[in-house]
Design a protein around this motif. Sequence first.
Motif, PDB file in Angstrom:
ATOM      1  N   LEU A  18       0.872  -1.283   0.141  1.00  0.00           N
ATOM      2  CA  LEU A  18      -0.073   0.104   0.211  1.00  0.00           C
ATOM      3  C   LEU A  18       0.922   1.333   0.148  1.00  0.00           C
ATOM      4  O   LEU A  18       0.392   2.230   0.617  1.00  0.00           O
ATOM      5  CB  LEU A  18      -0.940   0.083   1.161  1.00  0.00           C
ATOM      6  N   ARG A  33       2.774   5.011   3.097  1.00  0.00           N
ATOM      7  CA  ARG A  33       2.067   5.556   3.983  1.00  0.00           C
ATOM      8  C   ARG A  33       1.820   4.821   5.369  1.00  0.00           C
ATOM      9  O   ARG A  33       1.838   3.237   4.989  1.00  0.00           O
ATOM     10  CB  ARG A  33       0.837   5.762   3.422  1.00  0.00           C
ATOM     11  N   VAL A  70       0.140   2.043   7.930  1.00  0.00           N
ATOM     12  CA  VAL A  70      -1.113   1.152   7.715  1.00  0.00           C
ATOM     13  C   VAL A  70      -1.475   0.579   8.920  1.00  0.00           C
ATOM     14  O   VAL A  70      -0.530   0.110   9.955  1.00  0.00           O
ATOM     15  CB  VAL A  70      -0.735   0.199   6.918  1.00  0.00           C
ATOM     16  N   ASP A  93      -0.409  11.451  12.076  1.00  0.00           N
ATOM     17  CA  ASP A  93      -0.798  10.048  11.981  1.00  0.00           C
ATOM     18  C   ASP A  93      -1.351   9.566  13.161  1.00  0.00           C
ATOM     19  O   ASP A  93      -1.963   8.679  13.223  1.00  0.00           O
ATOM     20  CB  ASP A  93       0.146   9.282  11.400  1.00  0.00           C
ATOM     21  N   SER A 144      -6.213  10.323   9.171  1.00  0.00           N
ATOM     22  CA  SER A 144      -6.901  10.133   7.890  1.00  0.00           C
ATOM     23  C   SER A 144      -5.775   9.534   7.088  1.00  0.00           C
ATOM     24  O   SER A 144      -6.138   8.698   6.173  1.00  0.00           O
ATOM     25  CB  SER A 144      -7.517  11.168   7.455  1.00  0.00           C
ATOM     26  N   ARG A 145      -4.548   9.761   7.261  1.00  0.00           N
ATOM     27  CA  ARG A 145      -3.315   9.385   6.253  1.00  0.00           C
ATOM     28  C   ARG A 145      -3.096   7.928   6.578  1.00  0.00           C
ATOM     29  O   ARG A 145      -2.374   7.536   5.663  1.00  0.00           O
ATOM     30  CB  ARG A 145      -1.956  10.120   6.776  1.00  0.00           C
ATOM     31  N   GLN A 177      -3.854   4.362   6.552  1.00  0.00           N
ATOM     32  CA  GLN A 177      -4.530   3.435   5.785  1.00  0.00           C
ATOM     33  C   GLN A 177      -4.918   2.193   6.712  1.00  0.00           C
ATOM     34  O   GLN A 177      -4.192   1.603   7.222  1.00  0.00           O
ATOM     35  CB  GLN A 177      -3.781   2.587   4.682  1.00  0.00           C
ATOM     36  N   ARG A 178      -6.571   2.200   6.721  1.00  0.00           N
ATOM     37  CA  ARG A 178      -7.044   1.064   7.530  1.00  0.00           C
ATOM     38  C   ARG A 178      -7.337  -0.177   6.472  1.00  0.00           C
ATOM     39  O   ARG A 178      -7.826  -0.277   5.428  1.00  0.00           O
ATOM     40  CB  ARG A 178      -8.541   1.436   7.921  1.00  0.00           C
ATOM     41  N   GLN A 179      -6.820  -1.370   6.745  1.00  0.00           N
ATOM     42  CA  GLN A 179      -6.771  -2.499   5.956  1.00  0.00           C
ATOM     43  C   GLN A 179      -7.439  -3.554   7.046  1.00  0.00           C
ATOM     44  O   GLN A 179      -6.785  -3.990   7.867  1.00  0.00           O
ATOM     45  CB  GLN A 179      -5.421  -2.780   5.441  1.00  0.00           C
TER      46      GLN A 179
END
Length: 382
Positions: free
Chosen positions: A18, A21, A23, A293, A375-376, A378-380
Amino acid sequence: MSTQSAVASSGLHAAPALGRRPVARIDGWALKSNWRSVAIRSGQARTGAAVKADAYGLGAEMAAKALFGAGCRDFFVAWAEEGVRIREAMPGKNFRVFVLQGLDAQAAALCRLHRLIPVLSTPDDVALWREAALGSFPGVCAVQLETGMNRLGLDEEDARAAAKLAREGAIDLALVMSHLASGDDPASGQSVVQLERFRALSALFPHVGRSLANSAGVFLGPDYHFDLTRPGIALYGGETALDGDGTLRPVVTLQAHVLQIRWAAKGEAIGYGATAKLKARRRIATLGIGYADGYLRSASAPDGATGPQMFAAGRRVPVIGRVSMDLTTIDVTDVPEDALAPGDAVEVFGPNVSVDETARHAGTIAYEMLTSMGSRVQRQWV
């Protein structure tokens, strides 16, 4: 080592790259497991879930779906707009959504339109909800009682007035609740006082379900469970010290990626303000994560010894220097040079360095670490 290799070596689920950034890898199975563990602890009481603050920063829609799959049928949010998101994420499903605060005319309209249950905590809330129901069947609501936290809730006089309205059919009560102020500190004695106060005030509302226990309250024992428990942080892998049996699992693994690795000489300084001055030659890795972050500035470590740690290439490494807006530096001198390279993932917190531990070093709690993820990040879901 590639990012994929770093993920595999740290025991994480493999996932597509990804970029660099930060994660947050969220283990839906662990979330379900934690809810079921808390449900067992809750005994005969129903077990709900707090999904406010975007499910503690993880993504409310995904969390609610996972929790519903585990058996949860009662969700708690702070604002009506949050409740609408939960309703829209699971159309046609049978569950309740309680809105804990912020009742005004707009929120009342949303509650009626989307079948949300407002928690009435002031006489003004009660009056507003009654006004919103004029000309139609009284909407279902809940009442919050003041038992010693002095934050939100009806005092005895106002509780008696609400009980009278309920007896007269002017309001349709689904739940009577209060909130523990010191549930995570049994030695304080405050929870016992609140318990007795809650028993006395809730007796004004016979045949209405009762709820007192948050995550900490669940672990205080059956006296606190009543009809419905409302766990929050325990579901998301924080405050695991509450669980003496070790059944709660980490849910979130926050990862940052290495942007650069360099050797710094003895006597040189690291980061803003030169707060970390090296006593020996050290190998420093710069990560693409900072307080923007949610990795708090208070996690800064002037000497690399007293601050938080991360997990890189199979071993713990210390944060060193001041955390900045976008970047954090770690000391990787003890990591073999061929084991870590730019682009590789480092565990900020997760199964190897708990969010609770990281929070303690930052002078805060797991709640803030999770809800501060920006918001930077990344939610996975994995």
